[in-house]
Write an enzyme that holds these catalytic residues in place. Structure first.
Site, PDB file in Angstrom:
ATOM      1  N   HIS A   1       6.394  -0.295  -8.186  1.00 51.62           N
ATOM      2  CA  HIS A   1       4.977   0.077  -8.308  1.00 51.62           C
ATOM      3  C   HIS A   1       4.583   1.089  -7.222  1.00 51.62           C
ATOM      4  CE1 HIS A   1       0.650  -1.071  -9.145  1.00 51.62           C
ATOM      5  NE2 HIS A   1       0.529  -0.545  -7.936  1.00 51.62           N
ATOM      6  N   GLU A   2       4.924   0.762  -5.984  1.00 47.99           N
ATOM      7  CA  GLU A   2       4.527   1.640  -4.876  1.00 47.99           C
ATOM      8  C   GLU A   2       5.255   2.981  -4.949  1.00 47.99           C
ATOM      9  OE1 GLU A   2       1.951   0.606  -3.352  1.00 47.99           O
ATOM     10  OE2 GLU A   2       2.149  -1.388  -4.242  1.00 47.99           O
TER      11      GLU A   2
ATOM     12  N   MET B   1       0.838  -1.208   0.000  1.00 53.24           N
ATOM     13  CA  MET B   1       0.000   0.000   0.000  1.00 53.24           C
ATOM     14  C   MET B   1       0.860   1.239   0.000  1.00 53.24           C
ATOM     15  SD  MET B   1      -2.939   1.440   0.014  1.00 53.24           S
ATOM     16  CE  MET B   1      -3.019   3.229  -0.039  1.00 53.24           C
TER      17      MET B   1
HETATM   18 ZN   LIG Z   1      -0.995   0.261  -6.812  1.00 52.88          ZN
END
Ligand SMILES: [Zn+2]
Length: 857
Positions: A303-304, A270
């Site tokens: 990605h994060e 996240m």
């Molecule tokens: Zn994402």
């Protein structure tokens, strides 16, 4: 007064700054909080509505800037997850501060403010408190305006037991001992951001010393004893931060960056600004791990990190725009990972995700990438392959179409214009139009605003010197959808009689178009590079000529061809023989991702095969994979190719031969390697460990079950833990599968992992009936104990019930009718539709399977 839906907040009160003090009590699983929220009130109002759920608000008052102080009362609207605050008299427009005291529970459902448990080395159990707010769970931790476009700054203070590490989005600015053996830690103010990005983590942790990346201190954080697993994460995090800063041409938006592994975590990771949280397998990995495991860590971090700009600095206005966040992070993750380790050929591997997205997108229950979201629980449906992987594929297609420099310039314009703000999709198209001078809005609208994708049919015309291209929607039920049409960027390549190769690019708009060729081609490939988000269907003569030219296709193109051919067979739009012919023409295929496509197809054949056909299928698998494996061998030989992809190829072939292929030689050697490693001999080769565990289980008995279970319980790394747990789904004897199912519902398996163990069993020919019975029997327990977003993911394996027969399928459908899910109903509808597709496939092919397989072997 307005047509505002009841679950949306009114816009007459705008939060500017939250000063929050949170005091979690980990032992008692509760927390107390105080908030002073600075508000801009735009018109006189007698009521303030904000989000709060499962919170008890005990005190509330309102202070006007330099003016009066008002008492207020609170009432709750549990359905809407809101609280209504009524001051003793209406408040006028201007600046006010809302003061609140509240308390809540640290839950065990891995959302909102929750508890995670872990066992340190030889020590007792310890607790962690962590947060997971996306999409709409910040309201479980503090009263707030929990919609993405109510951006505000946050000044967070945490009071926790002395000795615990306390982290939040921004840098620590003070820390002081307070009464009761506690410590009060204050953090700097954040930038203006959405509530779903706020994060707090409290517990015993081990931190790497900060490294400086372009002036940003960066740390990797784990529970004690796992510090040795942070090396790759640190390298990948530093690379991602500086690569992305460079690509976006804009500084990182926060004052520090921590990446932390949390032992219980509902999703993969996240992107909380400055404090990214991860499932441990996505962050912490040992030197001795496989390429796949390392790649997962690197790409998740990339990605994060991309989200820090795309999502955190610039945020979608409402959840229907979540694809802008996620598709972009997916696209940037690939670009960043490819720069980190080009030998992984990550763009080829993305072909697998693209194929999976197209497969879901071939269902009538698919949805448009951008899709209306009303109630908060509907946001949950948006975190799927359509958002991430179809969205990422569409972005890659437009990037290829516009050119990478132009595309990047458009992105820079977009980020620069909307920093600290919120956007809608067309803001991005507008920026790309400015950068490219092309009608991006019109082209992209057809990809983002309607479900599905086309199949482009290709045939020669005019004596072979013209190519006729036509499009229609591709649906796995074999039907059509007359209203659908796309603006398709087509790239093609063909060879002429003298061996010259020509490339051509065009836009296919409307139903069909004609392309003039230099002469009648020896072969034609449409969707060159496989960047286009569409399938291709060749006329029979073109299909056959392409089979003879497979050596001139790159890995992505062969993967895409295999996926298109197979899906046409599943849909009943082309004979299964076409797929079998292609597989045999691929011969000694050397790409692991092309083998992934073949493995998936063979897996469906296994599910629809009768008992007497199974031996024929196993033989076909051995014939197809045996030749390639003979060339690859169990270990790289001196002087032979020894790349990371070669290692993945070996693992894929061992899995295929040793499980579905039931290859005795492979099974024997897998057992020998395992026994050898157990006896203190050579350790398992990291790239083969998962394959070997599955092969041992596939042919294994109860001693093997005990051995794998022991290795699960005593795993040294998060990867080992998952590896041996998942291998327990591969057994074929019912009594052993029952033991695995029992384990999934015991407290020995974390709720973040249990749904996937059950999913693995439900996905198998031998286990699907037993697993489905367990789903029915334990349904209420699952809903109560497992993270809400994992139930529909577990049901992804439902389509495998095709092997249980028609009665079992009807009973499961009837049962699901009576047990709707609060979250993820669309995903369940997709699983049901796919099961119907599988049943139709079995009815069509089942009777002929023996002769098909005999002819192919
Ligand atoms: Zn994402």
């Amino acid at each position: 007064m307005t047509d505002r839906p009841p679950y949306r907040l009114p816009r007459n009160v705008l939060p500017q700054h939250y000063a929050l003090v949170l005091s979690p009590d980990l032992g008692r699983a509760s927390f107390d909080g105080e908030a002073a929220i600075e508000l801009q009130v735009t018109e006189t109002t007698g009521e303030i509505v904000l989000n709060a759920t499962e919170l008890e608000i005990s005190e509330v008052r309102l202070a006007q800037d330099g003016g009066k102080i008002l008492s207020a009362s609170v009432s709750y609207l549990p359905e809407e997850e809101q609280a209504s605050i009524r001051p003793s008299e209406p408040i006028e427009a201007g600046n006010w501060t809302l003061h609140l005291r509240f308390s809540g529970k640290l839950n065990d459902l891995l959302r909102g403010f929750y508890r995670s448990k872990f066992k340190g080395e030889g020590s007792d159990e310890s607790w962690i408190a962590a947060t997971q707010f996306e999409a709409t769970d910040a309201r479980r931790a503090f009263p707030c305006w929990d919609e993405p476009d109510f951006k505000a700054t946050f000044g967070i203070t945490i009071v926790a037991d002395e000795g615990l590490t306390v982290l939040s989005n921004a840098r620590e600015i003070s820390s002081e001992a307070v009464a009761g053996g506690k410590r009060r830690v204050r953090f700097a103010d954040t930038i203006k951001m959405s509530t779903y990005l706020v994060a707090m983590v409290i517990g015993p942790f081990e931190l790497t010393s900060p490294i400086d990346v372009d002036g940003v201190p960066l740390r990797i954080i784990s529970v004690p004893g796992r510090g040795a697993l942070t090396g790759l994460a640190e390298a990948a995090a530093a690379h991602s931060l500086s690569f992305l800063r460079n690509y976006f041409g804009m500084p990182y938006p926060a004052d520090k960056l921590d990446h932390i592994g949390v032992p219980d975590f509902a999703s993969g990771a996240m992107e909380n600004l400055g404090l990214v949280t991860y499932r441990e397998t996505a962050l912490l990995v040992g030197e001795e791990s496989s390429q796949v495991e390392r790649q997962r860590v690197v790409s998740t971090i990339a990605h994060e990190t991309a989200h820090m700009w795309f999502g955190d600095l610039v945020t979608m206005r409402w959840w229907e725009g979540i694809w802008l966040n996620e598709a972009f992070a997916t696209f940037m993750e690939l670009l960043t990972t490819d720069a980190f380790e080009p030998r992984w050929q990550i763009w080829t591997t993305f072909g697998i995700d693209r194929a999976a997205a197209l497969s879901t997108d071939s269902l009538r229950s698919s949805r448009a990438i951008e899709y209306p979201v009303g109630r908060p629980e509907e946001a949950e449906d948006m975190f799927d392959v359509i958002t991430y992987d179809k969205g990422g594929s569409v972005l890659r297609m437009i990037e290829r179409h516009l050119g990478d420099d132009t595309f990047r310039r458009g992105l820079n314009l977009y980020l620069d214009k909307h920093r600290y703000g919120n956007t809608i999709t067309t803001d991005l198209w507008d920026a790309l139009e400015v950068a490219s001078g092309q009608p991006v809005r019109a082209t992209m609208g057809t990809w983002v605003n309607q479900p599905g994708h086309p199949v482009v049919s290709v045939e020669l015309a005019n004596g072979g010197t013209d190519l006729q291209l036509s499009q229609r929607r591709f649906l796995l039920d074999g039907g059509s959808d007359d209203g659908a049409s796309w603006v398709v960027p087509v790239s093609l390549r063909y060879q002429t009689s003298d061996g010259s190769v020509f490339h051509q690019q065009l836009l296919l708009e409307g139903a069909s178009t004609t392309v003039n060729l230099k002469e009648k081609p020896a072969w034609v490939l449409v969707n060159e590079g496989a960047w286009g988000v569409y399938r291709v269907r060749y006329s029979d003569d073109l299909r056959k000529s392409l089979l003879r030219a497979l050596g001139q296709l790159d890995d992505r193109e062969r993967l895409s061809l295999a996926a298109d051919t197979w899906s046409a067979a599943v849909a009943g739009l082309a004979p299964v023989e076409n797929a079998l012919e292609l597989w045999s023409a691929l011969g000694s295929e050397r790409d692991p991702d092309v083998w992934w496509a073949l493995s998936g197809a063979l897996g469906l054949l296994e599910l629809v095969a009768g008992e007497q056909e199974l031996p024929l299928l196993r033989k076909l698998v051995r014939n197809l994979a045996g030749g390639t494996f003979a060339g690859v061998g169990w270990a790289p030989t001196d002087g032979a190719e020894n790349t990371p992809r070669q290692a993945r190829l070996r693992a894929r072939l061992v899995t295929l031969l040793g499980t579905l292929g039931a290859d005795e030689e492979v099974r024997t050697e897998a057992r020998r390697l395992f026994a050898d490693a157990e006896a203190g001999g050579a350790p398992l080769p990291p790239d083969l460990a998962t394959a070997l565990a599955h092969v041992v289980a596939a042919g294994g008995g109860s001693t093997d079950w005990d051995m794998l279970y022991f290795k699960y319980k005593n795993a040294a790394t998060p990867q080992d833990e998952v590896r041996y747990l998942h291998a327990l789904s591969e057994f074929t004897e019912a009594r052993l599968l029952s033991r695995s199912i029992e384990l999934a519902f015991s407290d020995e398996v974390r709720s973040q992992d249990a749904p996937y163990l059950l999913a693995g069993i439900l996905a198998s020919r031998e286990g699907c009936v037993l697993a489905w019975e367990a789903v029915e029997q334990h349904w209420d327990e699952m809903l109560k104990l497992w993270p809400p977003n994992t139930i529909h993911r577990m049901l992804d394996s439902l389509p495998s019930l095709v092997s249980a027969g028609d009665d079992a399928v009807s009973r499961a459908f009837a049962w699901l009718d009576e047990h709707p899910l609060a979250r993820g109903e669309r995903k369940v509808a997709q699983s049901r539709e796919r099961l119907r597709v599988n049943v139709a496939f079995r009815q069509r092919v089942g009777g002929r399977l023996a002769s098909l397989l005999a002819a192919a072997s």
